[in-house]
Design an enzyme around this catalytic site. Structure first.
Site, short mmCIF file in Angstrom:
data_model
loop_
_atom_site.label_atom_id
_atom_site.label_comp_id
_atom_site.label_asym_id
_atom_site.label_seq_id
_atom_site.Cartn_x
_atom_site.Cartn_y
_atom_site.Cartn_z
CB CYS A 1 -24.42 52.77 18.44
SG CYS A 1 -23.33 53.85 17.33
CG ASN B 1 -19.39 52.02 21.89
OD1 ASN B 1 -19.35 52.99 22.25
ND2 ASN B 1 -20.05 51.67 20.82
CD GLU C 1 -22.75 64.68 18.93
OE1 GLU C 1 -22.08 65.58 18.15
OE2 GLU C 1 -23.08 64.86 19.99
CD GLU D 1 -25.78 60.73 17.72
OE1 GLU D 1 -26.31 59.50 17.10
OE2 GLU D 1 -26.31 61.82 16.89
CB SER E 1 -28.01 52.56 27.02
OG SER E 1 -27.95 53.45 28.45
P1 NAD Z 1 -24.39 54.23 29.39
O1 NAD Z 1 -25.83 54.79 29.05
O2 NAD Z 1 -24.48 53.09 30.62
O3 NAD Z 1 -23.45 55.26 29.59
C1 NAD Z 1 -22.90 56.11 28.86
C2 NAD Z 1 -22.56 57.45 29.65
O4 NAD Z 1 -23.44 57.88 30.45
C3 NAD Z 1 -21.34 56.93 30.56
O5 NAD Z 1 -20.30 57.88 30.69
C4 NAD Z 1 -22.20 56.97 32.05
O6 NAD Z 1 -21.37 57.06 32.96
C5 NAD Z 1 -23.07 57.93 31.76
N1 NAD Z 1 -24.15 57.94 32.71
C6 NAD Z 1 -24.75 56.78 33.46
N2 NAD Z 1 -25.84 57.27 34.03
C7 NAD Z 1 -25.84 58.53 33.95
C8 NAD Z 1 -26.93 59.48 34.21
N3 NAD Z 1 -27.97 58.89 35.28
N4 NAD Z 1 -26.91 60.75 33.99
C9 NAD Z 1 -26.03 61.22 33.27
N5 NAD Z 1 -25.01 60.13 32.61
C10 NAD Z 1 -24.89 59.09 33.17
O7 NAD Z 1 -23.97 53.44 27.84
P2 NAD Z 1 -22.80 52.57 27.61
O8 NAD Z 1 -23.01 51.30 28.29
O9 NAD Z 1 -21.47 53.39 28.27
O10 NAD Z 1 -22.54 52.85 26.29
C11 NAD Z 1 -23.22 51.75 25.33
C12 NAD Z 1 -24.37 52.20 24.77
O11 NAD Z 1 -24.27 53.60 24.02
C13 NAD Z 1 -25.08 51.40 23.68
O12 NAD Z 1 -26.63 51.57 23.91
C14 NAD Z 1 -24.92 52.05 22.44
O13 NAD Z 1 -25.65 51.69 21.38
C15 NAD Z 1 -24.75 53.53 22.64
N6 NAD Z 1 -24.04 54.06 21.67
C16 NAD Z 1 -24.58 55.05 20.81
C17 NAD Z 1 -23.78 55.61 19.90
C18 NAD Z 1 -24.55 56.54 18.79
O14 NAD Z 1 -23.85 57.25 18.38
N7 NAD Z 1 -25.94 56.46 18.76
C19 NAD Z 1 -22.41 55.45 19.73
C20 NAD Z 1 -21.94 54.62 20.81
C21 NAD Z 1 -22.61 54.00 21.77
#
Ligand code: NAD
Length: 473
Positions: free
Chosen positions: A281, A149, A452, A247, A226
């Site tokens: 997020c 994002n 973070e 996070e 996520s």
């Molecule tokens: P996601 O969980 O689908 O993917 C995040 C990352 O994890 C990607 O690089 C993905 O390739 C990797 N990944 C996927 N499966 C994995 C596994 N089994 N093991 C290790 N890595 C794996 O999330 P997304 O769709 O890319 O991002 C959106 C989510 O991120 C939303 O829920 C949002 O709220 C959250 N987010 C949180 C923050 C925060 O600071 N709290 C900031 C930005 C986004």
């Protein structure tokens, strides 16, 4: 079509497997690049390079590490237009938004670069005859896994902190937005700012992230993404008793008190759930408004949303076709559940090409509906009136998330009561998204573990070793 490869040990690394996946521009819903799909063997190569480099980097005079980070900050600013253009193609977000995010990425390197020469431990007085102190040390190699994002912004906040603290890094960017990360790290390589192996990028999807987190030489993991994936990464780290920062997602409440400046509160609530098409997020997607001003609030909200919709510059697309469909499905489900649709963007205003969804506000009575209960990650909000502040607090906390919250008003007693009792790792009073790289972010409950940003994050990238020297006095 351009193919992107991992960047390891100061150079491009071509995976022997020669497998690729497509990357899309969501603004046009068109394929733009091919990204190499890394195997576990490729991850091993990246971690080995980082492990070799960590011996020197971890022992380098911290002031010099800080200097290197400042150079990266300047490099980002020198190339900010190009990086923003890349980020805009990657994510579809308007270039002006991308420029702002790139400038913040530069600030992370500046801020954490400034911290390297700060205190490296504490002296503990345990009485005459002993010299006792805590030494702060880097972990070694940190694995950083980022979402899509705010790609370069999220990369910078974890990578800059980890490098400043003396670790070397292997980063795995989101499979949907790897290109801008690779462009930035290539610039860093070309400028010769870091010794080879200090910063490496391994491209790939979930399996690559999982291989990185579980690698035995990854001493700490920083994961942003996520809740569902965060739990998997957390389980990998628990198995190896490995420190991890998680996070994760949110479903943040934005609470409007009775004595508020209404124009300001409506503008803040609109910004809270519409920025980056709601793909933030900490987006404030549950809005609670005191019953005495509810009708006026609704009127102003609709007016401001109509104005926002009419400018093309205010629209950002949803990142992938799959996520786009998911947001549309949530909107249909809310309608099927019989929730009142207070606002839905006019078809004429929503861009027709690309993965754009309408902005929607549902009126809801409580949290028991699909709109209030789930992180939709699109500009869809739930609006609820309340009479009593305690009822509002109960509704606001009635969620498994606990990332952020907003409060609008002037009644200090009520504001302080909410601040003290909201389950959220970050609270904005009269200014949603306020703050900068200096203030720590980290969720409560299922929204995460650890922090973070800020000094707290820097400390999280080091371990503390206690030393007692017995003196023969
Ligand atoms: P996601 O969980 O689908 O993917 C995040 C990352 O994890 C990607 O690089 C993905 O390739 C990797 N990944 C996927 N499966 C994995 C596994 N089994 N093991 C290790 N890595 C794996 O999330 P997304 O769709 O890319 O991002 C959106 C989510 O991120 C939303 O829920 C949002 O709220 C959250 N987010 C949180 C923050 C925060 O600071 N709290 C900031 C930005 C986004």
């Amino acid at each position: 079509m351009k193919s992107y490869h991992s960047l390891i040990d100061g150079q491009e690394y071509v995976s022997p497997a020669q497998e690729f996946f497509p990357d899309f521009n969501p603004r046009l819903a068109e394929q733009t690049h091919l990204i190499a799909q890394s195997t576990t063997e490729d991850v091993n190569v990246a971690v080995a390079a980082a492990a070799r480099a960590s011996i020197e980097w971890g022992k380098l005079r911290p002031l010099l590490r800080g200097r290197a980070l400042h150079k990266i900050s300047q490099l980002i600013m020198d190339h900010k237009e190009n990086l923003a253009r890349m980020e805009s193609i990657n994510t579809g977000k308007p270039p002006a938004t991308a420029i702002r995010e790139i400038a913040i990425a530069a600030e992370y390197f500046e801020f954490f670069g400034n911290l390297t020469s700060q205190s490296a431990g504490d002296l503990i007085d345990i009485g005459e005859g002993s010299h006792c102190f805590n030494r702060r040390e880097p972990y070694g190699v940190v694995g950083v896994i980022t979402p899509w994002n705010l790609p370069l912004n999220q990369l910078a906040r974890s990578v800059a902190a980890a490098l400043a603290a003396g670790n070397t890094v292997v980063v795995k960017p989101s499979e949907h937005t790897s290109a801008s990360t690779l462009e930035l790290v290539k610039l860093i390589f070309e400028a010769n700012i870091l010794p080879s192996g200090v910063l490496n990028v391994i491209t790939g999807a979930g399996a690559t992230g999982s291989a990185l987190a579980s690698h035995k030489d990854i001493a700490k993991v920083s994961f942003t993404g996520s809740v569902a994936t965060g739990k998997k990464v957390g389980a990998i780290c628990a198995e190896a008793v490995k420190p991890v920062t998680l996070e994760l997602g949110g479903k943040s409440p934005n609470i409007v008190l009775a004595d508020v400046d209404l124009e300001q509160a409506v503008a803040g609530c609109v910004k809270g759930f519409t920025s980056n098409a709601g793909q933030v997020c900490i987006a404030g997607t549950r809005i609670y408004v005191h019953a005495s001003i509810y009708e006026q609030f609704k009127e102003l909200l609709v007016k401001q949303l109509k104005t926002l919709d009419q400018s093309a510059d205010n629209w950002a697309p949803i990142i992938t076709g799959q996520q786009y469909q998911k947001v549309l499905d949530f909107i249909s489900e809310g309608e099927k559940e019989g929730l009142n649709v207070l606002y839905k963007s006019d078809n004429a205003d929503v861009p027709q090409k690309g993965w754009y969804v309408p902005r929607v506000v549902f009126e809801v009575a409580n949290e028991r509906n699909c709109i209030s209960a789930n992180e939709i990650f699109g500009h869809v909000a739930a609006l609820t009136p309340y009479e009593d502040i305690e009822d509002c607090l109960e509704l606001a906390n009635d969620t498994e998330f606990g990332l952020a919250a907003g409060i609008w008003g002037n009644n200090l007693n009520q504001i302080y009561h909410l601040v003290a009792n909201l389950d959220a790792g970050q609270i904005f009073v009269n200014g949603y998204f306020a703050g900068g790289v200096e203030n720590p972010l980290g969720g409560f409950k299922e929204s995460g573990l650890g922090k973070e940003k800020g000094i707290e994050a820097y400390m999280n990238y080091q371990r503390s070793k206690n030393v007692v020297i017995s003196l023969a006095l």
